[in-house]
Design a protein around this motif. Structure first.
Motif, PDB file in Angstrom:
ATOM      1  N   LYS A  27       0.833  -1.213   0.000  1.00 37.28           N
ATOM      2  CA  LYS A  27       0.000   0.000   0.000  1.00 37.28           C
ATOM      3  C   LYS A  27       0.862   1.257   0.000  1.00 37.28           C
ATOM      4  O   LYS A  27       0.570   2.225  -0.719  1.00 37.28           O
ATOM      5  CB  LYS A  27      -0.932   0.007   1.209  1.00 37.28           C
ATOM      6  N   LEU A  28       1.929   1.263   0.788  1.00 37.72           N
ATOM      7  CA  LEU A  28       2.813   2.433   0.831  1.00 37.72           C
ATOM      8  C   LEU A  28       3.387   2.743  -0.556  1.00 37.72           C
ATOM      9  O   LEU A  28       3.387   3.891  -1.006  1.00 37.72           O
ATOM     10  CB  LEU A  28       3.953   2.187   1.816  1.00 37.72           C
ATOM     11  N   GLY A  30       2.234   1.658  -3.498  1.00 31.39           N
ATOM     12  CA  GLY A  30       1.149   1.985  -4.416  1.00 31.39           C
ATOM     13  C   GLY A  30       0.650   3.410  -4.249  1.00 31.39           C
ATOM     14  O   GLY A  30       0.433   4.131  -5.240  1.00 31.39           O
ATOM     15  N   ASP A  31       0.487   3.835  -3.000  1.00 33.42           N
ATOM     16  CA  ASP A  31       0.041   5.211  -2.746  1.00 33.42           C
ATOM     17  C   ASP A  31       1.042   6.222  -3.288  1.00 33.42           C
ATOM     18  O   ASP A  31       0.657   7.255  -3.864  1.00 33.42           O
ATOM     19  CB  ASP A  31      -0.163   5.425  -1.236  1.00 33.42           C
ATOM     20  N   TYR A  32       2.333   5.936  -3.102  1.00 34.39           N
ATOM     21  CA  TYR A  32       3.364   6.846  -3.614  1.00 34.39           C
ATOM     22  C   TYR A  32       3.305   6.924  -5.138  1.00 34.39           C
ATOM     23  O   TYR A  32       3.349   8.019  -5.723  1.00 34.39           O
ATOM     24  CB  TYR A  32       4.750   6.381  -3.164  1.00 34.39           C
ATOM     25  N   ARG A  34       0.872   6.369  -7.197  1.00 29.56           N
ATOM     26  CA  ARG A  34      -0.310   7.058  -7.710  1.00 29.56           C
ATOM     27  C   ARG A  34      -0.217   8.572  -7.527  1.00 29.56           C
ATOM     28  O   ARG A  34      -0.748   9.336  -8.328  1.00 29.56           O
ATOM     29  CB  ARG A  34      -1.573   6.530  -7.016  1.00 29.56           C
ATOM     30  N   ALA A  35       0.463   8.998  -6.459  1.00 31.13           N
ATOM     31  CA  ALA A  35       0.505  10.432  -6.140  1.00 31.13           C
ATOM     32  C   ALA A  35       1.705  11.160  -6.744  1.00 31.13           C
ATOM     33  O   ALA A  35       1.615  12.344  -7.064  1.00 31.13           O
ATOM     34  CB  ALA A  35       0.508  10.619  -4.623  1.00 31.13           C
ATOM     35  N   ARG A  41       8.344   9.186 -10.076  1.00 34.20           N
ATOM     36  CA  ARG A  41       7.926   7.856  -9.644  1.00 34.20           C
ATOM     37  C   ARG A  41       8.648   6.764 -10.435  1.00 34.20           C
ATOM     38  O   ARG A  41       8.882   5.670  -9.921  1.00 34.20           O
ATOM     39  CB  ARG A  41       6.421   7.716  -9.779  1.00 34.20           C
ATOM     40  N   ALA A 166      -1.583  -1.171  -7.696  1.00 37.18           N
ATOM     41  CA  ALA A 166      -1.983   0.242  -7.641  1.00 37.18           C
ATOM     42  C   ALA A 166      -2.768   0.661  -8.879  1.00 37.18           C
ATOM     43  O   ALA A 166      -3.648   1.519  -8.804  1.00 37.18           O
ATOM     44  CB  ALA A 166      -0.747   1.123  -7.478  1.00 37.18           C
TER      45      ALA A 166
END
Length: 530
Positions: A27-28, A30-32, A34-35, A41, A166
């Protein structure tokens, strides 16, 4: 926002270091992804998967740079206590005259662009300028990024899995195209976000993910359903010949073609094969030598004519993924094996041979054969379901590895050193030895796993209370503790004073019940030489 762009990457690294849960790590990441903006990235993914190379920045350069600004004794003591160079430097680095809030934000892509195109002589000044623009957390991220030594507890596979999850992609599809793309992976993110079709690797000599095996834990399998082969003690390789180009890839997907030019030069038939890279041993009649011999060839960028002659490499073939342009991975193992036998017949027998199927009447007979296998190049047995397709990663019930039982020896703890990362506060790396006939203790190996967290705490306390000498970060103990060490094999070694080197040593038991003088001797260990 203070160091806003690097802050996001720093927060990602910080979260990965202090998170044990695999799902939380996914999750960490994936969140990075996407943002974060492009190409930041993409460069972050390159760093997480070990594909970011900034050759101008080396650990020795960073150490010299920080010792110009900080007392070297203070740095050495702090590094010993903290256990991580990047964290130590990030905390000790003098605060700049101008506060980071007043400086322009620094991005991951700016770091890569600056350090990727700079000479080693100019690297210290450029890196120092960037460190001055950041606070301690972002300095830590910068140093990790620039050296490529992230050590945040994730594998390249996990990072790719996070990306796939993600954006709702299949991780095997990501793996399929990964090695045909270069950082910062713009086509990959265009596909992930629906702006373009899936990239194609059809006409490129790219790496395909290996099929892997689970350890055999059940009592037996039916040999009517499974074929058995020896598990050879080399390195797993993939041979690819596409559009006139040949590549050799390691299990991790690293291109090792330059290290084995004689193998690459002999593979000019279009296709993709899976096998074990081995070295022929002259003293074994040209048969496969031990992994210790193979190590003479590993990691060499330039291979001399003498090395090629002394350590000739060949590949023992396991499987076939492509025959020409035809993808065979969906076929059952039995059909692929027949295709592999026909394909191998066209290859140079000096450089390629087939891993034979073991003839055993039943599992009991196979168990007996395995128990007697102490060949220098045999690790155990592979069991492959005859009906299984070739699928990336580990799938339950398809392939099993049944390693031979380890050898064990009682050795005496001699030296200990602190670990890194989560173990930086513990003495967790242990050097142990065996007795000579004259009563001297000589090192025979080093291990840093095999024990539980509770045993680690006990061993750490023992080291601290039984230290007799210190050599920088290393403590010498009083030679009173016996450790039962398990290892796969033992080999001659000119690098060690004992003349021996263990393969895959691990601590299997703490022998508080055994006096140190009753530990094993060098001569006893020599009886296990392969």
């Amino acid at each position: 926002m203070r160091c806003a762009i690097m802050r996001a990457f720093a927060d990602l690294l910080d979260g990965l270091i202090y998170t044990r849960s695999r799902n939380a790590k996914l999750k960490l990441i994936g969140d990075y992804l996407r943002a974060a903006p492009d190409p930041d990235r993409g460069w972050a993914m390159a760093a997480l998967t070990g594909r970011l190379d900034l050759p101008a920045v080396k650990p020795a350069l960073i150490r010299a740079m920080v010792e110009e600004r900080v007392d070297p004794v203070l740095y050495a003591m702090s590094r010993d206590f903290v256990g991580d160079s990047a964290e130590t430097i990030a905390l000790l680095w003098p605060e700049p005259a101008a506060a980071p809030e007043t400086m322009a934000p620094l991005t991951v892509s700016q770091v890569v662009a600056t350090l990727g195109g700079i000479s080693r002589s100019d690297a210290p000044a450029a890196l120092a300028t960037m460190l001055d623009r950041l606070d301690a957390d972002a300095r830590f991220a910068l140093l990790k990024l620039s050296t490529g030594a992230l050590r945040v507890g994730i594998s390249a596979r996990l990072a790719k899995t996070a990306l796939a999850r993600a954006f709702g992609l299949d991780v095997e599809a990501v793996e399929e195209v990964w090695h045909g793309l270069a950082p910062p992976y713009a086509p990959l993110f265009d596909w992930a976000e629906g702006r373009a079709a899936q990239p194609s690797a059809r006409d490129l000599p790219v790496f395909r993910p290996f099929m892997l095996a689970h350890p055999l834990e059940q009592e037996s399998v039916d040999l009517a359903d499974y074929a058995a082969e020896w598990k050879w003690d080399g390195i797993r390789v993939q041979l690819v010949h596409v559009a006139g180009e040949t590549r050799l890839y390691s299990r991790a997907g690293d291109d090792i073609t330059h290290s084995f030019p004689e193998v690459a030069g002999a593979f000019a038939t279009p296709g993709v094969l899976d096998g074990e890279l081995l070295v022929k041993g002259a003293f074994q009649g040209g048969e496969a030598a031990s992994f210790n011999t193979l190590q003479q060839r590993l990691g060499r960028k330039l291979v001399s004519a003498k090395t090629l002659a002394d350590y000739p490499a060949f590949v023992r073939l396991y499987d076939i993924l492509f025959d020409g342009a035809e993808d065979l991975r969906d076929l059952p193992w039995s059909a692929r094996r027949a295709r592999l036998e026909r394909f191998a017949a066209r290859l140079d027998p000096e450089r390629f041979d087939l891993s034979a199927v073991i003839a055993a009447a039943d599992f009991a007979a196979l168990e007996e054969l395995r128990a007697g296998a102490r060949d220098a190049s045999i690790e155990g047995v592979m069991l492959k379901r005859r009906s299984a397709p070739y699928v990336a990663g580990r799938r339950a019930g398809l392939w099993y590895k049944w390693k031979r039982d380890p050898l064990v020896a009682d050795c005496v703890l001699m030296y200990a050193q602190r670990g890194s990362g989560k173990r930086s506060s513990f003495y967790s790396d242990y050097t142990f030895g065996a007795w000579t006939a004259e009563g001297a203790l000589l090192p025979v190996g080093k291990a840093y796993f095999g024990f539980t967290d509770e045993e680690l705490k006990w061993l750490d306390h023992h080291v601290r209370t039984h230290t007799v000498n210190r050599f920088g970060p290393v403590r010498e103990t009083d030679k009173s503790l016996v450790l039962e060490v398990a290892f796969d094999s033992i080999h001659e070694s000119r690098r060690h004073k004992s003349g021996l080197a263990m393969r895959f040593p691990r601590i299997s038991r703490i022998r508080t019940d055994k006096p140190a003088r009753e530990a094993d001797t060098i001569e006893t260990l020599r009886k296990h030489l392969t």
